[in-house]
Write an enzyme that holds these catalytic residues in place. Structure first.
Site, short mmCIF file in Angstrom:
data_model
loop_
_atom_site.label_atom_id
_atom_site.label_comp_id
_atom_site.label_asym_id
_atom_site.label_seq_id
_atom_site.Cartn_x
_atom_site.Cartn_y
_atom_site.Cartn_z
N CYS A 104 6.22 9.34 -2.97
CA CYS A 104 4.95 8.61 -2.93
C CYS A 104 4.79 7.86 -1.62
CB CYS A 104 4.94 7.60 -4.07
SG CYS A 104 3.84 8.02 -5.39
N VAL A 105 4.83 8.55 -0.50
CA VAL A 105 4.57 7.89 0.79
C VAL A 105 3.78 8.85 1.66
CG1 VAL A 105 6.49 6.28 0.92
CG2 VAL A 105 6.81 8.63 1.69
#
Lengths: 105, 444
Positions: A104-105
């Site tokens: 999640c980046v």
């Protein structure tokens, strides 16, 4: 594959500007990547973070946990977020020449 | 022209695996066009291929060609298309790169079609054809092979938690404050998004502080701590089961009453709503969003907050998988009305709010980054109109997209979790609000 022009050569990057080949990295290239990040000048503190991440990546093939980054640079966490406004992953890791971290980046 | 083997696989999938729910979907679109203005992609780009009905027609035109009598006899009459007309690249871009499965089109659909579900079914076909975009597949693979999607080792996690525990003790001024690991018999098992321990741990300290103030009996797992399930996004049910089972096994092993999910939309949806179906069982514990627990603590008087600690105007983003698909709608508002002094709703809001553009796994897919940032325009406008300085976003995925939108569109906002906002306003048992310390997480 997108690329950036650097010293008359084409350096491959992904669609978000992360290097494809970590070995393409150099200090001068980091300065070019920093401009794209909106960082006008890399200070000594920026370099401390970049160099630690770079060395950790060469040794372990992955980005360090932010705890280690704080411990080794002796910088408070919030100061690292100030230095790299896109965060440790999209900001610092990109400038250190790492591929984009998964997740999640 | 695609390889015939791919065509065969697509047709076999449509023949064997098409569930009744999908068969109804592909037959029911009346092409009214109401969905067009509901989609953040279409609003940003205004091209017909971004109209949800157009997007889903790629799949339904195939279905009509092979599975309806009119489509078989007179394909052009029904707009049916043979598989030989399908470009695999275009199909992949449409279902992975041009839709966040946010479901806003569904609530604006005149016949109520669940278009997000249809897109995921299309993604399932592409899993079989090995067409999942590289970066999304890599995130799923990391989770399956290492136990979490950022390949964090157990000793790295425990080292980080110890560090955070020391921080917590300084912040609350109590050396007995703990972040318990692997505690059997705890009431609550709290789960994380790996980006928290890896890069953004302030949200973990914030929740630990809230648990401390509430006197909660809670724990973290040092191995099965990852709440995310990127296989939900990729459409790989087999991997989704492996990932979901770990959390369920851990909650059962520790004997907890509640599995609490960090502020992460798809993680909540996956474990709360999808996992019982993936695993074919009911769970012996409750699955709750951490927001539901915080709201309970406030209602029961277990924690108290001082809204003057958060005086800048705050607006609230509604993550699709938590709100529209998850049903967690009001508790975050209940919390913010107490924890901040100036709460401004954006419009539209709740189930009708716009996707930030980073959902559906798009944030992890660099391949579509440029379009993802364009698709965030609707969200940017919504935020601008509130005049807020802080955007509360109960989803780590949305926060990253909001940070990027902030940078690209120069919004001048800060995106924060609700936990962080509450923690700043917390009145601790010792009576102090947000004590300033010289702890390492504070400004240097």
């Amino acid at each position: 594959m997108p690329f950036i022009e650097f010293k008359g050569k084409k350096v491959e990057v992904n669609e978000e500007g992360f290097l494809i080949k970590a070995e393409d990295w150099s200090e001068e290239l980091a300065k070019v990547l920093a401009e794209a990040e909106g960082i006008d000048e890399l200070t000594e503190d920026h370099w401390k973070v970049i160099n630690y991440i770079r060395q950790y990546y060469l040794d372990h093939d992955i980005a360090p946990m932010v705890r280690l980054l704080c411990k080794e640079t002796r910088f408070p966490l919030r100061y690292i977020y100030q230095l790299f406004t896109s965060g440790p992953a999209r900001g610092a890791c990109k400038l250190a020449g790492l591929p984009k971290p998964d997740g999640c980046v | 022209m695609e390889a015939p083997a791919n065509h065969r696989l697509i047709l076999e999938h449509l023949k064997r695996k098409i569930p009744r729910r999908l068969a109804i979907l592909v037959n029911s679109c009346v092409h009214c066009g109401l969905c067009s203005d509901s989609c953040h992609y279409y609003l940003a780009e205004n091209k017909s291929r971004f109209i949800p009905a157009f997007r889903t027609d790629r799949l339904s035109s195939l279905f009509r060609r092979y599975h309806t009598w009119l489509g078989r006899l007179i394909p052009f009459w029904t707009g049916a298309r043979g598989v030989e007309e399908l470009s695999l690249k275009e199909f992949t871009d449409a279902v992975f790169g041009e839709c966040t499965m946010c479901g806003r089109c569904s609530i604006n659909c005149s016949v109520g079609l669940d278009i997000g579900f249809l897109i995921r079914e299309a993604r399932k076909i592409l899993v079989e054809l090995n067409q999942v975009p590289r970066s999304l597949q890599s995130t799923v693979d990391k989770a399956v092979t290492t136990g979490n999607n950022m390949a964090i080792k157990e000793e790295e996690l425990t080292g980080t938690i110890q560090w955070l525990e020391e921080e917590l003790q300084q912040e609350v001024g109590d050396p007995r404050a703990k972040i318990p690991l692997n505690k059997a018999g705890a009431r609550v098992l709290y789960t994380l998004n790996p980006r928290e321990p890896k890069f953004f741990p302030l949200s973990i300290i914030a929740i630990a502080k809230i648990f401390y103030a509430a006197g909660e009996n809670w724990t973290l797992s040092s191995t099965n701590f990852d709440a995310t399930n990127y296989a939900y996004y990729s459409g790989d049910d087999q991997a989704a089961r492996i990932i979901a089972r770990r959390l369920v096994d851990e909650a059962e092993k520790l004997g907890v009453n509640i599995l609490a999910v960090t502020e992460c939309g798809h993680a909540y949806r996956s474990i709360r709503w999808e996992s019982p179906n993936w695993l074919g069982k009911r769970f012996g514990f409750k699955v709750k969003s951490i927001l539901e627990l915080i709201a309970d603590y406030l209602s029961e008087g277990r924690i108290r907050v001082d809204p003057s600690a958060n005086s800048a105007p705050v607006t609230l983003h509604d993550p699709c998988n938590l709100v529209r698909y998850g049903g967690v709608v009001e508790v975050q508002r209940h919390i913010l009305r107490q924890a901040v002094s100036n709460f401004v709703e954006m419009h539209p809001n709740r189930e009708n709010n716009y996707c930030c553009g980073g959902g559906g796994g798009l944030l992890s897919m660099s391949e579509y980054a440029e379009l993802r940032l364009k698709a965030g325009k609707a969200k940017v406008e919504q935020i601008r109109q509130t005049g807020a300085k802080v955007v509360a976003a109960p989803c780590h995925n949305c926060i990253d997209q909001l940070m990027e939108l902030n940078k690209k569109y120069k919004l001048g906002i800060e995106a924060r979790t609700i936990g962080e906002i509450v923690a700043d306003a917390l009145i601790l048992p010792s009576g102090r609000v947000n004590p300033s310390t010289d702890s390492p997480s504070k400004k240097g």
